[in-house]
Write a protein that holds these residues in place. Structure first.
Motif, PDB file in Angstrom:
ATOM      1  N   VAL B  12      23.750  30.823 -16.882  1.00 35.34           N
ATOM      2  CA  VAL B  12      23.222  31.120 -18.220  1.00 35.34           C
ATOM      3  C   VAL B  12      24.013  32.262 -18.840  1.00 35.34           C
ATOM      4  CG1 VAL B  12      21.230  32.055 -19.484  1.00 35.34           C
ATOM      5  CG2 VAL B  12      20.867  30.368 -17.663  1.00 35.34           C
ATOM      6  N   LYS B  13      24.314  32.130 -20.132  1.00 37.08           N
ATOM      7  CA  LYS B  13      24.896  33.254 -20.867  1.00 37.08           C
ATOM      8  C   LYS B  13      24.163  33.414 -22.188  1.00 37.08           C
ATOM      9  CE  LYS B  13      27.755  36.499 -22.030  1.00 37.08           C
ATOM     10  NZ  LYS B  13      28.016  37.693 -21.187  1.00 37.08           N
ATOM     11  N   ALA B  24      24.378  30.957 -25.387  1.00 29.31           N
ATOM     12  CA  ALA B  24      25.613  30.164 -25.505  1.00 29.31           C
ATOM     13  C   ALA B  24      25.723  29.126 -24.389  1.00 29.31           C
ATOM     14  CB  ALA B  24      26.830  31.091 -25.486  1.00 29.31           C
ATOM     15  N   VAL B  25      25.264  29.488 -23.197  1.00 31.93           N
ATOM     16  CA  VAL B  25      25.250  28.545 -22.065  1.00 31.93           C
ATOM     17  C   VAL B  25      23.852  28.590 -21.469  1.00 31.93           C
ATOM     18  CG1 VAL B  25      26.155  28.115 -19.736  1.00 31.93           C
ATOM     19  CG2 VAL B  25      27.723  28.726 -21.585  1.00 31.93           C
ATOM     20  N   ARG B  26      23.229  27.410 -21.355  1.00 31.50           N
ATOM     21  CA  ARG B  26      21.814  27.382 -21.013  1.00 31.50           C
ATOM     22  C   ARG B  26      21.522  26.568 -19.763  1.00 31.50           C
ATOM     23  NH1 ARG B  26      18.406  25.329 -25.586  1.00 31.50           N
ATOM     24  NH2 ARG B  26      19.905  23.619 -25.669  1.00 31.50           N
ATOM     25  N   GLY B  27      21.904  27.141 -18.622  1.00 33.80           N
ATOM     26  CA  GLY B  27      21.545  26.485 -17.366  1.00 33.80           C
ATOM     27  C   GLY B  27      22.497  25.376 -16.966  1.00 33.80           C
ATOM     28  N   VAL B  28      23.729  25.746 -16.642  1.00 34.72           N
ATOM     29  CA  VAL B  28      24.736  24.752 -16.263  1.00 34.72           C
ATOM     30  C   VAL B  28      24.896  24.679 -14.746  1.00 34.72           C
ATOM     31  CG1 VAL B  28      27.241  24.362 -16.222  1.00 34.72           C
ATOM     32  CG2 VAL B  28      26.054  24.679 -18.407  1.00 34.72           C
ATOM     33  N   ARG B  61      28.012  36.794 -16.464  1.00 40.89           N
ATOM     34  CA  ARG B  61      26.922  35.847 -16.664  1.00 40.89           C
ATOM     35  C   ARG B  61      25.640  36.609 -16.971  1.00 40.89           C
ATOM     36  NH1 ARG B  61      25.307  38.098 -12.795  1.00 40.89           N
ATOM     37  NH2 ARG B  61      24.287  37.629 -10.840  1.00 40.89           N
ATOM     38  N   THR B  62      24.689  35.949 -17.606  1.00 47.95           N
ATOM     39  CA  THR B  62      23.366  36.546 -17.778  1.00 47.95           C
ATOM     40  C   THR B  62      22.516  36.259 -16.546  1.00 47.95           C
ATOM     41  OG1 THR B  62      23.535  36.239 -20.167  1.00 47.95           O
ATOM     42  CG2 THR B  62      21.334  36.643 -19.274  1.00 47.95           C
ATOM     43  N   GLN B 221      24.418  23.068 -22.939  1.00 44.58           N
ATOM     44  CA  GLN B 221      23.973  22.322 -21.763  1.00 44.58           C
ATOM     45  C   GLN B 221      24.883  21.137 -21.488  1.00 44.58           C
ATOM     46  OE1 GLN B 221      19.848  21.660 -23.074  1.00 44.58           O
ATOM     47  NE2 GLN B 221      19.216  22.923 -21.332  1.00 44.58           N
ATOM     48  N   ILE B 222      24.918  20.709 -20.227  1.00 43.91           N
ATOM     49  CA  ILE B 222      25.681  19.506 -19.884  1.00 43.91           C
ATOM     50  C   ILE B 222      24.836  18.297 -20.241  1.00 43.91           C
ATOM     51  CG2 ILE B 222      26.622  18.134 -17.991  1.00 43.91           C
ATOM     52  CD1 ILE B 222      27.488  20.689 -16.636  1.00 43.91           C
TER      53      ILE B 222
END
Ligand SMILES: Nc1ncnc2c1ncn2[C@@H]1O[C@H](COP(=O)(O)OP(=O)(O)OP(=O)(O)O)[C@@H](O)[C@H]1O
Ligand SMILES: [Mg+2]
Lengths: 168, 243
Positions: B12-13, B24-28, B61-62, B221-222
């Motif tokens: 997560v970011k 910006a990135v939610r659980g990859v 990363r967060t 997300q992917i």
């Protein structure tokens, strides 16, 4: 294929098999190799419409062969083909129809459709890459044809992304 | 269990500098195996750069985990991560980042030297990489004397100089015309065949089609992760439709 055959016959009279060879030589490996049956069917139609005429040429110990030549009407038709503006490629609308109608069907959601289609385009692109690497670099007509197909595919992918941004 | 060269777990970011936090990135979740070539695609702003920056340790990363060659790296100190990165990661940035006051040759050799490769070997590798990218005669130039496309190719050569465990690249063909793209494609195809693991963000379908696998990002997300089929058609008829 009709105007393509007319164009070849404008250069010189030829029989069916020579036309097949001329198409292959001009377009190189990138041209979907025309089958001879298709060429004869097309020539038959052109003859019926009065655009070409055939003469029988005798051959020793073989059946006669037909040599085709362009008529005045055929030349007019060829000139019209060359001079009229060519339609741009149309958007591949079958996928778009699926995409727009998908929510009604309950079969697949748009995100899944787009993702699958994107991977399909990339595997087509991989085929084009293969084809290009197997094409003689001196064969410019073939190379340009393949590059054209690649650029169209890139545009399809960009458009897919736009659909994803707006619809999914 | 096969060895993942690179692994992200629930990564997560959230950028929290501005007035509103930006997720910006939610659980990859992502696992990249040795020798695999993964392309990442997605609309602008979907988190592609943020993801590969985190994977390469260039952005923190967060939450979540990052593993490189079987070792958890997101919990390392900044300096320990930097050290590891020199050895194991090659990075091509979206906006190339060459060192301005060094020649092209030095830019390419530096990461190899930092990773402990001998000067002789670093030079040989630099020469072959620049030659492969058609830049052999620009070795003594400064980055500012190069076009955008040339700088991008130098950045790729630099990223490959230390034979990294994984090559991370963010739009490496963004500034290239079709002839230069061809050189880059050829080099990428070659190093991939030699076993180079590659994770690459790209909008370029020709580049992406070299990959074994496509990961699609959307809104951080992917949304799709699958193989790119190889059909081996052989004939033009099936590929090009002139009608
Ligand atoms: N340093 C930052 N501070 C705040 N927000 C950021 C920062 N960097 C990126 N973002 C935001 O995070 C989101 C993802 O950005 P990112 O750069 O990862 O997208 P991208 O997929 O690489 O897009 P592009 O295709 O345009 O390069 C965007 O909404 C962006 O505005
Ligand atoms: Mg980006």
């Amino acid at each position: 294929m009709r105007p393509h055959l007319l164009a070849l016959l404008a250069k010189e009279p030829a029989h069916g098999y020579e036309l097949k060879q001329a198409l292959e030589q001009t377009f190189g490996s990138a041209y979907p190799s025309p089958n001879i049956g298709q060429i004869y069917v097309t020539l038959g139609r052109l003859e019926k419409d009065g655009l070409v005429r055939a003469v029988d040429v005798e051959q020793s110990n073989r059946p006669n062969k037909k040599v085709y030549y362009l008529t005045a009407k055929g030349r007019d038709s060829l000139v019209a083909w060359v001079e009229e503006p060519t339609e741009g490629p149309r958007v591949r609308d079958e996928f778009f129809m699926k995409l727009v109608l998908a929510p009604l069907t309950g079969i697949a959601d748009r995100m899944a459709l787009i993702s699958r289609q994107r991977r399909h385009y990339l595997s087509l692109m991989a085929d084009l890459n293969d084809l290009l690497s197997r094409t003689d670099p001196r064969d410019r007509v073939a190379g340009l044809l393949i590059e054209g197909a690649m650029l169209h595919l890139q545009a399809d992918l960009d458009w897919l992304e736009r659909c994803q941004e707006d619809l999914a | 269990m096969s060895a993942a060269v690179l692994k992200a777990v629930n990564l997560v970011k959230i950028y929290s500098g501005g007035a509103l936090p930006v997720p910006a990135v939610r659980g990859v979740d992502l696992e990249v195996e040795e020798g695999e070539f993964v392309a990442i695609m997605g609309p602008s702003g979907s988190g592609k750069s943020t993801l590969v920056h985190m994977l390469g340790g260039l952005d923190t990363r967060t939450s979540g985990e990052i593993w490189l060659d079987g070792k958890r790296v997101d919990t390392l100190s900044e300096s320990a991560w930097a050290l590891l990165r020199r050895e194991k990661v090659g990075f091509v940035f979206q906006f190339f980042n060459l060192v301005a006051n060094m020649t092209v040759a030095d830019n390419v050799e530096l990461p190899a030297l930092l990773a402990g490769i001998s000067p002789k070997e670093a030079r040989e590798r630099r020469e072959s990489l620049l030659a492969a990218l058609n830049l052999g005669d620009r070795a003594d130039a400064a980055p500012a004397q190069l076009s955008g496309g040339e700088q991008q190719r130098v950045a790729l050569a630099r990223a490959l100089a230390n034979k990294p465990s994984v090559l991370l690249a963010d739009e490496p063909t963004g500034n290239l015309d079709s002839r230069n793209t061809r050189d880059v494609l050829r080099l990428l195809g070659e190093v991939h065949k030699q076993g180079q693991t590659i994770v690459m963000v790209t909008h370029d379908a020709r580049v992406a089609s070299l990959a074994d696998r496509l990961v699609s990002l959307f809104d951080g997300q992917i949304v799709d992760d699958g193989r790119i089929a190889r059909r081996r058609t052989g004939t033009a008829r099936e590929v090009i439709d002139l009608r």
